[in-house]
Design a protein around this motif. Structure first.
Motif, PDB file in Angstrom:
ATOM      1  N   LYS A 146     -70.977-104.967 124.793  1.00 46.54           N
ATOM      2  CA  LYS A 146     -71.152-104.528 123.402  1.00 46.54           C
ATOM      3  C   LYS A 146     -72.207-103.433 123.425  1.00 46.54           C
ATOM      4  CE  LYS A 146     -71.479-106.764 118.964  1.00 46.54           C
ATOM      5  NZ  LYS A 146     -71.690-108.021 118.246  1.00 46.54           N
ATOM      6  N   ILE A 147     -71.767-102.201 123.112  1.00 45.27           N
ATOM      7  CA  ILE A 147     -72.706-101.083 123.192  1.00 45.27           C
ATOM      8  C   ILE A 147     -73.489-100.954 121.885  1.00 45.27           C
ATOM      9  CG2 ILE A 147     -72.883 -98.565 123.523  1.00 45.27           C
ATOM     10  CD1 ILE A 147     -70.262 -98.972 125.290  1.00 45.27           C
ATOM     11  N   ARG A 148     -72.758-101.048 120.772  1.00 46.60           N
ATOM     12  CA  ARG A 148     -73.369-101.054 119.440  1.00 46.60           C
ATOM     13  C   ARG A 148     -72.633-102.098 118.618  1.00 46.60           C
ATOM     14  NH1 ARG A 148     -72.426 -95.234 118.460  1.00 46.60           N
ATOM     15  NH2 ARG A 148     -70.904 -96.055 116.983  1.00 46.60           N
ATOM     16  N   GLU A 149     -73.070-102.306 117.413  1.00 41.84           N
ATOM     17  CA  GLU A 149     -72.410-103.291 116.557  1.00 41.84           C
ATOM     18  C   GLU A 149     -70.899-102.996 116.413  1.00 41.84           C
ATOM     19  OE1 GLU A 149     -72.096-106.673 114.935  1.00 41.84           O
ATOM     20  OE2 GLU A 149     -74.031-106.036 115.747  1.00 41.84           O
ATOM     21  N   ASP A 150     -70.564-101.678 116.369  1.00 46.32           N
ATOM     22  CA  ASP A 150     -69.167-101.281 116.155  1.00 46.32           C
ATOM     23  C   ASP A 150     -68.555-100.599 117.377  1.00 46.32           C
ATOM     24  OD1 ASP A 150     -70.821 -99.141 116.082  1.00 46.32           O
ATOM     25  OD2 ASP A 150     -69.803 -98.123 114.431  1.00 46.32           O
ATOM     26  N   LEU A 151     -69.181-100.713 118.545  1.00 43.66           N
ATOM     27  CA  LEU A 151     -68.672-100.025 119.739  1.00 43.66           C
ATOM     28  C   LEU A 151     -68.725-100.954 120.949  1.00 43.66           C
ATOM     29  CD1 LEU A 151     -67.700 -97.183 120.672  1.00 43.66           C
ATOM     30  CD2 LEU A 151     -70.071 -96.738 121.353  1.00 43.66           C
ATOM     31  N   TYR A 152     -67.545-101.114 121.585  1.00 45.03           N
ATOM     32  CA  TYR A 152     -67.442-102.045 122.702  1.00 45.03           C
ATOM     33  C   TYR A 152     -66.842-101.371 123.926  1.00 45.03           C
ATOM     34  CZ  TYR A 152     -67.743-105.562 119.035  1.00 45.03           C
ATOM     35  OH  TYR A 152     -68.140-106.326 117.972  1.00 45.03           O
ATOM     36  N   GLU A 153     -67.193-101.884 125.097  1.00 46.34           N
ATOM     37  CA  GLU A 153     -66.473-101.494 126.303  1.00 46.34           C
ATOM     38  C   GLU A 153     -65.516-102.654 126.564  1.00 46.34           C
ATOM     39  OE1 GLU A 153     -69.054 -99.325 129.256  1.00 46.34           O
ATOM     40  OE2 GLU A 153     -68.218-100.944 130.492  1.00 46.34           O
ATOM     41  N   ALA A 154     -64.235-102.337 126.619  1.00 48.56           N
ATOM     42  CA  ALA A 154     -63.265-103.440 126.711  1.00 48.56           C
ATOM     43  C   ALA A 154     -62.113-103.095 127.638  1.00 48.56           C
ATOM     44  CB  ALA A 154     -62.725-103.763 125.324  1.00 48.56           C
ATOM     45  N   GLU A 155     -61.502-104.133 128.175  1.00 53.45           N
ATOM     46  CA  GLU A 155     -60.304-103.942 128.986  1.00 53.45           C
ATOM     47  C   GLU A 155     -59.133-104.471 128.166  1.00 53.45           C
ATOM     48  OE1 GLU A 155     -58.580-105.130 133.335  1.00 53.45           O
ATOM     49  OE2 GLU A 155     -60.572-105.834 132.758  1.00 53.45           O
ATOM     50  N   ARG A 156     -58.034-103.717 128.172  1.00 53.42           N
ATOM     51  CA  ARG A 156     -56.892-104.164 127.360  1.00 53.42           C
ATOM     52  C   ARG A 156     -55.663-104.266 128.244  1.00 53.42           C
ATOM     53  NH1 ARG A 156     -56.491-101.095 121.975  1.00 53.42           N
ATOM     54  NH2 ARG A 156     -57.786-102.789 121.215  1.00 53.42           N
ATOM     55  N   PHE A 157     -54.948-105.353 128.169  1.00 51.81           N
ATOM     56  CA  PHE A 157     -53.693-105.461 128.904  1.00 51.81           C
ATOM     57  C   PHE A 157     -52.657-106.230 128.092  1.00 51.81           C
ATOM     58  CE2 PHE A 157     -56.711-108.550 130.452  1.00 51.81           C
ATOM     59  CZ  PHE A 157     -56.004-109.707 130.616  1.00 51.81           C
ATOM     60  N   LYS A 158     -51.434-106.229 128.630  1.00 52.42           N
ATOM     61  CA  LYS A 158     -50.301-106.763 127.875  1.00 52.42           C
ATOM     62  C   LYS A 158     -49.574-107.781 128.742  1.00 52.42           C
ATOM     63  CE  LYS A 158     -47.750-103.530 125.366  1.00 52.42           C
ATOM     64  NZ  LYS A 158     -47.896-103.902 124.025  1.00 52.42           N
ATOM     65  N   ILE A 159     -49.254-108.918 128.150  1.00 48.76           N
ATOM     66  CA  ILE A 159     -48.447-109.907 128.879  1.00 48.76           C
ATOM     67  C   ILE A 159     -47.155-110.119 128.095  1.00 48.76           C
ATOM     68  CG2 ILE A 159     -48.318-112.373 129.465  1.00 48.76           C
ATOM     69  CD1 ILE A 159     -50.966-112.233 130.600  1.00 48.76           C
ATOM     70  N   PHE A 160     -46.030-109.890 128.752  1.00 51.27           N
ATOM     71  CA  PHE A 160     -44.755-110.052 128.060  1.00 51.27           C
ATOM     72  C   PHE A 160     -44.397-111.535 127.973  1.00 51.27           C
ATOM     73  CE2 PHE A 160     -44.724-105.626 129.202  1.00 51.27           C
ATOM     74  CZ  PHE A 160     -44.289-105.061 128.020  1.00 51.27           C
ATOM     75  N   ILE A 161     -43.768-111.890 126.859  1.00 44.80           N
ATOM     76  CA  ILE A 161     -43.431-113.292 126.587  1.00 44.80           C
ATOM     77  C   ILE A 161     -42.076-113.627 127.217  1.00 44.80           C
ATOM     78  CG2 ILE A 161     -42.869-114.940 124.737  1.00 44.80           C
ATOM     79  CD1 ILE A 161     -44.723-113.176 122.925  1.00 44.80           C
ATOM     80  N   TRP A 162     -42.058-114.688 128.030  1.00 50.37           N
ATOM     81  CA  TRP A 162     -40.806-115.152 128.629  1.00 50.37           C
ATOM     82  C   TRP A 162     -40.668-116.650 128.428  1.00 50.37           C
ATOM     83  CZ3 TRP A 162     -36.880-112.247 130.124  1.00 50.37           C
ATOM     84  CH2 TRP A 162     -37.119-110.891 130.315  1.00 50.37           C
ATOM     85  N   ALA A 163     -39.438-117.103 128.414  1.00 52.49           N
ATOM     86  CA  ALA A 163     -39.140-118.534 128.375  1.00 52.49           C
ATOM     87  C   ALA A 163     -37.805-118.691 129.092  1.00 52.49           C
ATOM     88  CB  ALA A 163     -39.042-119.012 126.933  1.00 52.49           C
ATOM     89  N   PRO A 164     -37.516-119.875 129.650  1.00 51.78           N
ATOM     90  CA  PRO A 164     -36.305-120.053 130.443  1.00 51.78           C
ATOM     91  C   PRO A 164     -35.027-119.660 129.714  1.00 51.78           C
ATOM     92  CG  PRO A 164     -37.595-122.089 130.354  1.00 51.78           C
ATOM     93  CD  PRO A 164     -38.356-121.063 129.607  1.00 51.78           C
ATOM     94  N   TRP A 165     -34.922-119.988 128.427  1.00 55.09           N
ATOM     95  CA  TRP A 165     -33.693-119.695 127.687  1.00 55.09           C
ATOM     96  C   TRP A 165     -33.543-118.207 127.423  1.00 55.09           C
ATOM     97  CZ3 TRP A 165     -35.726-117.961 123.074  1.00 55.09           C
ATOM     98  CH2 TRP A 165     -37.004-118.420 122.760  1.00 55.09           C
ATOM     99  N   ILE A 166     -34.639-117.475 127.313  1.00 48.96           N
ATOM    100  CA  ILE A 166     -34.537-116.022 127.101  1.00 48.96           C
ATOM    101  C   ILE A 166     -33.988-115.380 128.379  1.00 48.96           C
ATOM    102  CG2 ILE A 166     -35.793-113.878 126.595  1.00 48.96           C
ATOM    103  CD1 ILE A 166     -37.943-115.561 125.194  1.00 48.96           C
TER     104      ILE A 166
END
Ligand SMILES: C[S@@+](CC[C@H](N)C(=O)[O-])C[C@H]1O[C@@H](n2cnc3c(N)ncnc32)[C@H](O)[C@@H]1O
Length: 207
Positions: free
Chosen positions: A156-176
């Protein structure tokens, strides 16, 4: 996990999303001639380094399915260690068309993946998989692509500024997965429910 099905896999195998080669080396141990494929250059470098160290004969290729030599047909194709989490249903659907052309008639496609929905219901998705306290981590739903966006706030650099990592996980299920594969001419031969919402599916190419 795979050795009891070894009889299905033939001789030539393709390991899609081989990463640093752990799954490729495991397949080689089963007596398969394996080609490992991954779109991350760094991963392929690591896999080649490991292969030299352990005297593996596996071949590693950086890229996607279209980067493979066209004339080779594989007896079995593997996607192990939750490669699916990197692919949307739309991407897998497109990939399957190319993949089918690389797999011999009656060949097998083996997919080892997480049931994201089971994971969420068991509350393991939010806690175990991402190991951060809830104030450090934010989850949003990508409704268009069927994915969960995860933002991990690292600093957290400032109250409104962050250093962050962002990633995406796709949703899977056996029936899909099953309906997509059925539509592309694959038939489910074996399904195994493993600990921590992991699933092992073995599909046979019908035509
Ligand atoms: C969690 S790792 C699994 C590595 C390995 N199979 C194992 O079991 O240790 C997932 C891998 O999938 C790869 N990947 C991501 N997108 C891909 C795609 N579109 N096609 C093939 N592999 C992909 C990533 O680069 C990563 O190395």
């Amino acid at each position: 996990m795979l050795s009891k099905h070894r009889g299905l896999f033939g001789k030539r195998a393709l390991d899609i999303g081989c990463g640093g080669g752990i799954s490729t080396f495991a397949l080689e141990k089963l007596g398969l001639n394996v080609v490992g494929l991954d779109p991350q250059k760094e991963m392929i470098k690591m896999a080649n380094k490991a292969a030299r160290e352990i005297n593996s004969k596996a071949i590693f290729i950086h890229g996607n399915l279209e980067d493979l030599p066209k004339e080779t047909l594989f007896d079995s194709i593997f996607m192990l260690g939750n490669v699916l989490a990197h692919l949307s249903v739309f991407e897998l659907n497109e990939m399957l068309i190319k993949l089918k052309g690389l797999l011999r008639k009656s060949g097998f496609l083996v997919i080892h993946y997480a049931d994201t929905i089971g994971d969420i219901l068991n509350r393991e998705f939010f806690v175990i998989n991402h190991g951060a306290s809830r104030s450090d981590i934010e989850f949003t739903y990508d409704i268009e692509n069927g994915a969960i966006n995860i933002t991990v706030i690292e600093k957290k650099i400032r109250e409104d500024l962050y250093e962050a990592e962002r990633f995406k996980i796709f949703i899977w299920a056996p029936w899909i997965l099953e309906i997509i594969l059925n539509n592309e001419g694959f038939h489910l031969m074996h399904r195994e429910y493993l600990p921590r919402n992991m699933i092992l599916d073995i599909y046979k190419k019908l035509d």
